[in-house]
Design an enzyme around this catalytic site. Structure first.
Site, mmCIF file in Angstrom:
data_model
loop_
_atom_site.group_PDB
_atom_site.id
_atom_site.type_symbol
_atom_site.label_atom_id
_atom_site.label_comp_id
_atom_site.label_asym_id
_atom_site.label_seq_id
_atom_site.Cartn_x
_atom_site.Cartn_y
_atom_site.Cartn_z
ATOM 1 N N TYR A 34 0.847 -1.200 0.000
ATOM 2 C CA TYR A 34 0.000 0.000 0.000
ATOM 3 C C TYR A 34 0.880 1.246 0.000
ATOM 4 C CZ TYR A 34 -4.957 -1.010 0.312
ATOM 5 O OH TYR A 34 -6.241 -1.327 0.011
ATOM 6 N N GLU A 86 -0.464 4.843 -0.460
ATOM 7 C CA GLU A 86 -1.233 6.080 -0.669
ATOM 8 C C GLU A 86 -0.337 7.308 -0.516
ATOM 9 O OE1 GLU A 86 -2.312 3.606 1.271
ATOM 10 O OE2 GLU A 86 -4.519 3.481 1.243
ATOM 11 N N ASP A 97 -6.484 13.775 -25.127
ATOM 12 C CA ASP A 97 -6.555 12.370 -24.714
ATOM 13 C C ASP A 97 -5.856 11.579 -25.815
ATOM 14 O OD1 ASP A 97 -7.187 9.735 -24.330
ATOM 15 O OD2 ASP A 97 -9.274 10.097 -23.762
ATOM 16 N N THR A 136 -3.870 6.180 -21.780
ATOM 17 C CA THR A 136 -3.645 4.852 -21.232
ATOM 18 C C THR A 136 -2.200 4.490 -21.549
ATOM 19 O OG1 THR A 136 -4.464 3.895 -23.287
ATOM 20 C CG2 THR A 136 -6.016 4.016 -21.454
ATOM 21 N N LYS A 182 -1.856 0.701 -24.998
ATOM 22 C CA LYS A 182 -2.229 0.586 -26.416
ATOM 23 C C LYS A 182 -0.951 0.628 -27.253
ATOM 24 C CE LYS A 182 -6.929 2.334 -25.765
ATOM 25 N NZ LYS A 182 -7.108 3.060 -24.521
ATOM 26 N N ARG A 222 -1.778 -2.509 -18.537
ATOM 27 C CA ARG A 222 -3.097 -1.864 -18.543
ATOM 28 C C ARG A 222 -3.116 -0.791 -17.455
ATOM 29 N NH1 ARG A 222 -7.387 -2.985 -21.227
ATOM 30 N NH2 ARG A 222 -6.058 -4.356 -22.405
HETATM 31 N N1 DSN Z 1 -11.717 0.613 -25.225
HETATM 32 C C1 DSN Z 1 -10.747 1.490 -25.801
HETATM 33 C C2 DSN Z 1 -10.660 1.362 -27.280
HETATM 34 O O1 DSN Z 1 -10.820 0.247 -27.748
HETATM 35 O O2 DSN Z 1 -10.441 2.333 -27.975
HETATM 36 C C3 DSN Z 1 -10.947 2.899 -25.415
HETATM 37 O O3 DSN Z 1 -11.316 3.009 -24.121
#
Ligand code: DSN
Length: 422
Positions: free
Chosen positions: A54, A56, A201, A228, A231, A237
């Site tokens: 933990y 925080e 974003d 994120t 990707k 993730r």
């Molecule tokens: N689920 C993601 C995508 O496939 O673009 C975005 O959140």
């Protein structure tokens, strides 16, 4: 392939599911543009002892003891993120993209404030204020669109008029189903005129930016980037929020992430982010990012020759959104199922000004980040696109489908998912 000796000994049900997924990922061709394969090193960090802790707070300011190594790993991740994206502040604690966006809204807005973001059916994202989301009850979202769906150009003049009319506190650039580049300087010019923050974003294209093959919104003066990390960036993730230079904004973001929204950060994931950022700093990653674009272009040519309409007229990034209902008379869902049957995974997707339902829309969305990680190049990308077109044009031919499925499986076996990237 990973071995799972301890799970195998202890828990057969979970082991069976893990092996099933290992085999599915090896044998099938992944074209969902938001998915990728991480290195063994990223997996090791993700499954490491840091899951026990933990933490925080932030490095040097934690609520529990025993933080010498968590501080060290979080500082490594922060420093690498700042270098990769050329900015002064990074918060690496967001659990994923949606919480990163929610924290960003609460950091920069008061309830009732307005955000000007991209319409979902024109490529935006649910968390950019879709009516079905909880944040839509707190903030006021207005949406801009493309001027011409055949070129993908955003209607910047209309965006400027909307900004003057609605006086947003945030102008949001970024997307999850848009295949062209944005004019970030234009966003900044409009935002400065109305006194709004600029937020990008960049979840889908973070790896392209890190690899130097897509423009960095910070270079045009954007205030904040949310993303994120799993990707194109090829990490675990998770999510992240970056601030170009404003310390006051960075402090607000930190407070909004913790304690505003989240509790203890997932330090194992932060360790895995640090490893992935290290990989993204290599020359090999630059080559990878460039190849993602070349592969997408190769697929674009096949779809163009087959006269299948692509939103935006094609692609300048890693993804293609094709109107299969308009071009071939089959729905996105039918296309998804037909391609799945031959070992190709992609997703049905709404297209601009969709006339069908979200669960059975007109389009399919696919992209090249995962196939490029398997070291496939333009030749393979071209053949995969040809197989897709063949399948969609002979959708009722079950015998031909078997031949195509065998060809996809052979291709996947020839290009196994690698585990080492540096
Ligand atoms: N689920 C993601 C995508 O496939 O673009 C975005 O959140």
């Amino acid at each position: 392939m990973h071995n799972y000796n301890y799970i195998q000994r202890q828990d057969k049900e979970v082991f069976d599911a893990l092996m099933g997924e290992e085999i599915r990922e090896q044998r099938g061709l992944e074209l969902i543009p938001s998915e990728n394969y991480v290195s063994r090193a990223v997996k090791e960090a993700n499954g490491s002892v840091f899951t026990n802790k933990y933490s925080e707070g932030y490095p040097g300011r934690r609520y529990y003891g025993g933080q010498e190594y968590t501080d060290s790993i979080e500082n490594i991740a922060i420093d690498r993120a700042k270098k990769l994206f050329n900015c002064q502040y990074a918060n690496v604690q967001p659990l994923s993209g949606a919480p990163a966006n929610v924290a960003m809204y609460f950091a920069l807005l008061e309830p009732g404030d307005t955000v000007l973001g991209m319409d979902l059916s024109h490529g935006g994202h649910l968390t950019h204020g879709h009516p079905t989301t909880s944040i839509n009850k707190v903030f006021n979202f207005v949406r801009y669109k493309m001027k011409d769906v055949n070129t993908g150009e955003i209607d910047y003049e209309h965006l400027r008029q909307m900004a003057r009319e609605h006086k947003p506190k945030i102008i949001l650039a970024g997307f999850s189903a848009y295949s062209r580049e944005l004019d970030y300087a234009e966003f900044v010019s409009i935002a400065r005129e109305v006194g709004a923050y600029t937020v990008a974003d960049m979840a889908h294209i973070a790896g392209l930016i890190a690899g130097g093959v897509a423009r960095n919104p910070f270079d045009d003066g954007f205030d904040v980037i949310t993303t994120t990390t799993h990707k194109t960036l090829r990490g675990p993730r998770g999510g992240m929020i970056l601030v170009r230079e404003n310390e006051d904004i960075a402090k607000k973001i930190n407070k909004a992430v913790f304690p505003g929204l989240q509790g203890g950060p997932h330090m194992n994931v932060i360790a895995a982010k640090a490893v992935a950022f290290g990989e993204a700093m290599t020359d090999g990653f630059k080559v990878y990012a460039g190849q993602i674009l070349k592969n997408a272009k190769a697929m674009e040519v096949v779809f163009k020759n087959a006269e299948i309409r692509m939103l935006g007229g094609g692609t300048s990034n890693h993804l293609i959104l094709a109107d299969v209902f308009g071009s071939l008379g089959i729905s996105g869902k039918e296309a998804e199922v037909a391609l799945d049957a031959i070992g190709i995974t992609l997703n049905k997707n709404m297209i601009a000004d969709e006339t069908r339902s979200a669960l059975d829309p007109s389009g399919i969305r696919f992209g090249t980040p995962a196939m490029t990680t398997r070291n496939m190049k333009e030749g393979e990308a071209t053949r995969v696109a040809e197989i897709m077109v063949e399948r969609l044009k002979t959708i009722t031919d079950d015998v031909h489908a078997i031949t195509l499925r065998d060809e996809i499986e052979t291709l996947c076996l020839k290009f196994p998912v690698p585990e080492v990237f540096v």
